[in-house]
Design an enzyme around this catalytic site. Structure first.
Site, PDB file in Angstrom:
ATOM      1  N   GLY A  64      47.888  46.131  21.387  1.00  0.00           N
ATOM      2  CA  GLY A  64      48.306  45.097  22.326  1.00  0.00           C
ATOM      3  C   GLY A  64      47.718  45.306  23.700  1.00  0.00           C
ATOM      4  O   GLY A  64      47.269  46.403  24.033  1.00  0.00           O
ATOM      5  N   GLU A  87      50.526  44.441  28.646  1.00  0.00           N
ATOM      6  CA  GLU A  87      50.944  45.268  29.782  1.00  0.00           C
ATOM      7  C   GLU A  87      49.745  45.858  30.524  1.00  0.00           C
ATOM      8  O   GLU A  87      49.664  45.799  31.743  1.00  0.00           O
ATOM      9  CB  GLU A  87      51.885  46.399  29.331  1.00  0.00           C
ATOM     10  CG  GLU A  87      52.842  46.060  28.188  1.00  0.00           C
ATOM     11  CD  GLU A  87      53.836  44.958  28.500  1.00  0.00           C
ATOM     12  OE1 GLU A  87      54.142  44.745  29.680  1.00  0.00           O
ATOM     13  OE2 GLU A  87      54.295  44.288  27.549  1.00  0.00           O
TER      14      GLU A  87
END
Lengths: 214, 326, 714
Positions: C678, C681
């Site tokens: 991912g 963030e």
């Protein structure tokens, strides 16, 4: 009297027979006698009397063309164009992001000009032409700006997107898309929290260079 | 928002009659008024829509450039006469708000817009401007955006307009109609300082409406600049803004007009600085020196002391731009 | 997966367009508040105007009489929410606000009443007529300013090696860094429509990052079976963490709908977004850092105190970056929370790691000027080849390549090591960089894959997409495995009644749901291959097989998660580095971002177009953090003063230059079959420091308390 123009419905016609209402119209003879909030309701509001009374009749006729189609509505004068579009007409493509003219998510065209529909009283659009995101495509054929936003990923969550696109179309129509810098400045009334700005600029440049038809 | 009565006026006289009655307000662009009504800062019983009145024209008269009160901010900013004769005004307009808001906002409405002081907007906070006698939340509060000139113990709010800063600098006049007929006011005399009555923003009397503004001819078109310093590059109110206009002939300043925004309850004209520039050469040193004169009488609060430094720096920088040094 | 992922400089036109893009550009995408069940009524909340105390009375008489009003709910008259029991054992903190449960005010703006009316205008007006009286108590909203304040949520300090060893280094510094309160402020206002379909059956259209977590919380609150609650979130207009939990307004709307026996729509106002749906907590930090003359880190001590509410603790990981980003033998971290009269904070994109990275990456930059070593070089000198906390190898790490890619692209060679040295057209020019890391998580998810008779594939799972382009990435994964064109694949999501998926958060969706899509499609394909026998073919003609075998369709439902083995063996992280060039006006202090290059090392890129947008978007969030975001409370009143989009600044288009997003794009073979990690963030983490460091490089002014507004630079 301009009442005819507004195509007042029977309920409001009846209301004109109300004596207190007639006297009100009389005393404001210098005002164009457009459809008015009934005096009984107004009086109640002014004097903070039983609010229930004011609820009986407090709407005005609103006739506007939205996406090419004429609509006859009955609205409270305090209702914004944004809320009328979203809540009355189910045209939810126009978004509410701040409700105070601070984000541009509610941008629509009124008579071809981009405005914040959240700060526009619906009643003031009477007789005008409104274009929303739903009115941009021609059937299944997307407007070039919609195509360009797709191609350049001019969005992520998509919530500010209708406002961005309406603003982008206006930006070119106004002649404010002559450079990336000019586009950035003239697109600054539309906040995108996902941060799609560079892609939005690319989309507009693409359409501009491709000679978008308004 | 409270329910209200919505009426349209058929003439200026109709408007004047209507707004002479308490609780009635004019609505034109609505960009500020509707916002204030949504927040409960103001709750008129009746709105008079004037948008269809013939007050939109921009044309040359014997007295200079005439701009109708209902001319849209976006239209004025792009108008050929404005751009040619008073580019300072065009620049200031483009520095304000957003393209959408400028498409709605009128010249008269821009003048009538109320402060953006956060305490004024939040009805749970004290504010002498909104609710006289409740105190000033900004004094002793979060006053980073607030005034350093002409404040009072009752109010330290600033007027938020950019357009008005340019109009104040350009010696504009305001044409006003009221129950007693028409009158003219210097633009610099239109807005008030807060004093004991911060609830009053300007010198309009009950029943009066703005018809137009007029800008006299001048020699500033070549050397003018509007510099707005803000927390982001666009769509933000000024920390400090400066409208600077110079008449430079043969390398010498013959005339100067300067006004600041973001520093006072009204557009803050800098007469002393203007005077000091006459006969001087347009140099960085002269501009910096002149800018310091602007700061006489400035008074800072807890969070806005930076304006004491930012204001002269912005004046000098605006003058550099206006004179072509930058 | 897309064939030629450009590792050079991808443009916004590269890659497949979003599968839901057409819905978004035509206004047809429906967000939570945009459904119209019959009889819809409107709820509007009224909030407290004090920050601490009790409500003694609420006058609802005028509101009740106002036109169109169906109900006015307060704690005085509200039916109790069944699951809203006070904890039997009195603990230190009672937990989340139980709306309309009692008279206690914990923060300014806390909902104290709800008006429900037949139209929005009427509800809004009536809500303005509700007047409360209070017994006001002295509040505390002032955030922490040193480590002596607050209590440690995890007990003792964490010490690796020798405590506070930085103090003994020949080159060292100790500085304080402050991140003010930031607010997620997604463009879509938090909203819910609640509709009871029976005494114990409920449908809600809600702004949520997790349909099933929301379903479970609602079911628990109303003491009904989870199976009877359907949560729909087909489109979510951004969230960035603010929709990771059920907030009081959601419970209020559901309660109200029960009360008036009509569906109720409740949309928060922008000002409520500051108080009632979380925020990134104000965090005070102090970093002590020391190195040898050759730039080798001797020690880091990272202290942080974050704010939380008086009724609920929220802890996050600002100190994590100091533990993991560099190979430093001695690391001491201390973390505390200070309880204040504010709404509870929550995770906001990058969460604590972004807060921590601002401090650590600023401190490292300061150190670079002391030891006179280029900041990129300094990072390479202290490059962690294994996880310094536990010695585990990384499942993949190419951060050194990312450094090089970014430095080359920004033109790092033009940077001067002395500050304030470069001027251009009257502006000071500065270069800066900053990076970060975030755990690469993979949770468990279930995907149902259905091959239909016409040869189109339907994928179903309950996950939501708050903007990154989840559906698009999932379709690309499926297309790759199934050998189908993307337009033959439909991804159905955003509904709690679909197969299990976790919340969209923590940068875990692509790894988690993508892993499940991969497994489900692999299984489905094998099923087809078995059907035709002989080991099958690589590209089965699904429609023909179904027709030949006289089948209406074929489906699999596959649950998938990360194996324990991989988890035990490897440290799994994703990495980023941001490079910026800024211009600072010496007289006015105005900062312009001139160029940005962001590089992600997040494994294999699945969807080039949306990944690029995500990386750019995160970096723009970082620009907001660096230059403008600051939610300000007037502590005399304990009330936010800039709770709107005019006064709480986020970047606008004019603030943002062309942004370049680069990807190392090397697969992590341990996290999932695609090799994808991912990047939500890491897109933001480190960016604020990259800007602050560039501002220092330009001006010689080190701003350690964000945001860097013009007043701090003159």
């Amino acid at each position: 009297m301009e009442n005819e123009k507004f195509g007042m419905d029977a309920r409001q016609q009846t209301d004109l027979k109300d004596p207190s209402r007639r006297s009100f119209i009389k005393q404001s003879s210098l005002l164009t006698a457009v459809a008015l909030t009934p005096a009984t309701a107004l009086k109640a509001a002014e004097d903070h009397l039983d609010e229930q009374i004011a609820g009986v009749l407090e709407k005005l006729p609103l006739r506007m063309e939205v996406n090419g189609e004429m609509h006859n509505l009955s609205v409270e004068p305090r209702a914004t164009l944004l809320d009328i579009l979203r809540e009355e007409m189910d045209l939810t493509g126009t978004k509410k992001g701040c409700d105070h003219g601070q984000c541009g998510a509610c941008t629509v065209h009124v008579d071809g000009q981009r405005v914040n529909s959240c700060l526009t009283l619906g009643i003031m659009v009477n007789g005008k032409k409104v274009t929303t995101i739903e009115g941009l495509a021609k059937g299944d054929v997307l407007h070039p700006m919609q195509e360009a936003f797709l191609k350049h990923d001019g969005f992520q969550c998509g919530y500010c997107t209708p406002g961005q696109i309406m603003s982008a179309v206006a930006c070119i129509n106004e002649g404010h898309a002559n450079s990336e810098g000019e586009i950035r400045e003239y697109m600054s009334g539309n906040i995108c929290r996902c941060g799609a700005y560079p892609n939005i600029v690319n989309a507009i440049m693409d359409v501009k260079n491709g000679g978008m038809e308004a | 928002m409270k329910q209200f009565q919505y009426v349209k006026a058929s003439s200026n006289a109709g408007v004047i009659t209507a707004i002479s009655k308490p609780g009635t307000k004019i609505i034109a662009g609505g960009t500020n008024l509707v916002d204030l009504m949504k927040r409960g800062v103001t709750a008129p019983d009746r709105l008079v829509d004037i948008t269809h009145l013939p007050l939109k024209s921009i044309n040359i008269t014997g007295k200079g450039l005439h701009i109708g009160a209902l001319a849209l901010n976006s239209v004025v900013a792009e108008n050929a006469l404005v751009v040619e004769k008073h580019p300072l005004l065009a620049m200031a307009l483009k520095a304000g708000a957003s393209p959408q808001l400028r498409n709605m906002a009128t010249v008269g409405g821009n003048m009538m817009q109320r402060t953006r002081c956060t305490y004024f907007y939040d009805t749970a906070m004290p504010c002498n401007k909104r609710a006289p006698g409740t105190g000033c939340g900004a004094i002793g509060g979060i006053n980073r955006m607030h005034a350093i000139f002409g404040t009072s113990s009752k109010c330290i709010a600033v007027h938020p307009s950019d357009m008005c800063v340019a109009l104040a600098a350009l010696d504009a006049t305001v044409i006003i109609a009221g129950p007693k007929g028409q009158r003219t006011l210097q633009f610099t005399e239109f807005h008030r300082l807060p004093g004991e009555h911060p609830e009053l923003d300007n010198h309009l009397a009950t029943g009066e409406m703005i018809l137009s503004v007029e800008i006299p001819d001048n020699n500033f078109a070549k050397n003018s600049y509007y510099l707005k310093v803000r927390d982001r590059q666009s769509y933000a109110f000024a920390l400090v803004s400066v409208a600077a206009a110079l008449d430079i002939q043969n390398g010498v300043i013959r005339g100067a007009r300067l006004a600041m925004g973001g520093v006072a309850h009204k557009p803050w004209r800098l007469f002393e600085v203007e005077k000091s520039l006459i006969g001087k050469k347009p140099t960085e040193e002269n501009f910096a020196q002149a800018a310091q004169l602007a700061m006489q009488g400035a008074k800072a609060y807890e969070y806005n002391a930076f304006k004491l430094k930012l204001a002269p720096a912005t004046i000098a920088e605006a003058l550099k731009h206006a004179s072509g040094l930058v | 997966m897309e064939e030629a992922i450009k590792t050079a400089i991808p443009s916004s036109a590269d890659g497949m367009s979003r599968i839901d893009g057409r819905a978004k550009v035509t206004g047809k995408a429906k967000y939570a508040a945009e459904y119209r069940p019959d009889g819809l009524a409107y709820g509007v909340l009224a909030g407290s105007t004090i920050a601490k105390g009790t409500v003694t009375a609420i006058d609802i008489a005028r509101a009740e009489k106002a036109p169109g009003v169906l109900a006015v709910v307060t704690h005085f008259n509200s039916p109790k929410v069944p699951g809203h029991q006070k904890p039997k054992k009195p603990t230190k903190k009672a937990g989340p606000i139980l709306v309309f449960n009692d008279n206690v005010i914990h923060y300014n703006g806390q909902p104290i009443a709800m008006v429900i009316a037949d139209t929005y205008e009427r509800a809004l007006y009536a809500a303005s007529l509700v007047k409360a009286t209070y017994n006001k108590q002295a509040h505390d909203t002032k955030p922490p300013s040193d480590i002596s304040m607050g209590i440690a949520p995890w007990g003792k300090d964490s010490v690796r090696g020798e405590a506070d060893a930085w103090k003994n280094a020949p080159f060292k510094l100790e500085q304080e860094y402050v991140i003010p309160t930031e607010v997620h402020n997604p463009m879509e206002l938090h909203a819910i429509i609640a509709k009871w379909d029976g005494a114990d059956k409920l449908t809600v259209w809600d702004k949520t990052q997790g349909t099933q977590a929301t379903r479970d919380d609602i079911a628990k609150a109303f003491n009904i079976p989870a199976a009877n609650v359907q949560v729909i979130a087909k489109f979510v207009g951004g969230a960035f963490g603010s929709a990771l939990q059920v907030w009081p307004h959601e419970i209020a709307a559901i309660l109200g709908a029960k009360l008036v026996r009509r569906p109720v729509k409740l949309v928060l106002h922008r000002q409520d977004m500051f108080t009632s749906v979380g925020h990134r907590p104000y965090t005070w930090q102090k970093v002590g850092i020391g190195a040898t003359a050759d730039g080798k880190l001797v020690g880091i001590t990272h202290e942080a105190v974050g704010q939380t509410s008086t009724y609920e603790d929220f802890a996050e990981g600002p100190i994590n970056v100091s533990k993991g980003l560099y190979a430093c033998p001695n690391v001491t971290t201390r973390y505390k929370l200070l309880s204040l009269n504010i709404g509870t904070p929550t995770w906001m994109r990058g969460p604590g790691e972004a807060t921590g990275a601002f401090a650590l990456e600023s401190a490292l930059d300061e150190l670079s000027y002391q030891v006179k070593i280029d900041p990129v070089q300094l990072r390479l000198i202290n490059y962690a080849k294994v996880d310094p906390e536990n010695g585990k190898p990384y499942s993949s790490k190419y951060l050194d390549e990312a450094y090089k890619m970014g430095a080359d692209q920004i033109g790092w060679e033009n940077r001067r090591q002395e500050a304030g040295a470069v001027k251009k057209d009257g502006w000071l020019v500065g270069y800066g960089m900053g990076g970060g890391m975030f755990g690469a998580y993979r949770d468990s998810a279930t995907v149902k894959a259905v091959m239909r008779a016409d040869g189109t594939l339907l994928l179903q799972t309950a996950v939501t997409d708050i903007g990154p382009g989840t559906g698009t990435a999932m379709v690309l994964i499926a297309a790759d495995i199934m050998g189908l064109p993307a337009d033959k694949i439909k991804f159905e999501m955003g509904d709690s009644s679909l197969p299990n998926a976790p919340m969209q958060g923590g940068s875990a969706t692509t790894a988690t749901v993508g892993g499940a899509v991969y497994d489900a499609c692999t299984e489905l394909k094998q099923k087809f291959q078995k059907l035709i026998g002989n080991g099958g073919t690589d590209n089965p003609d699904y429609a023909k097989i179904l027709s030949d075998k006289n089948l209406a369709g074929l489906d699999v439902t596959t649950q998938s998660s990360l194996g324990a083995d991989a988890q035990n063996k490897y440290s799994m992280q994703a990495w980023s580095v941001h490079f910026t060039r800024v211009l600072v006006h010496p007289a006015t202090g105005v900062v312009k971002i001139d160029k940005v290059v962001s590089v992600a090392d997040s494994g294999k890129v699945i969807s080039q177009k949306t990944a690029r947008s995500q990386l750019i978007g995160g970096a723009i969030g970082g620009i907001g953090m660096a230059l403008m975001e600051d939610a300000i409370i007037d502590h005399r009143y304990g009330r936010y003063v800039n709770n709107n989009f005019a006064d709480y600044h986020v970047p606008v288009n004019a603030d943002i230059p062309q942004m370049e997003a680069l990807f190392v794009n090397k697969p992590d073979s341990h996290i999932n079959a695609m090799g994808a990690k991912g990047m939500a963030e890491i897109s933001l983490i480190g960016m604020a420091a990259a800007v602050a460091n560039a501002v220092f490089n330009a001006t010689g002014k080190r701003v350690r308390d964000l945001p860097i507004t013009p007043d701090k630079l003159i």
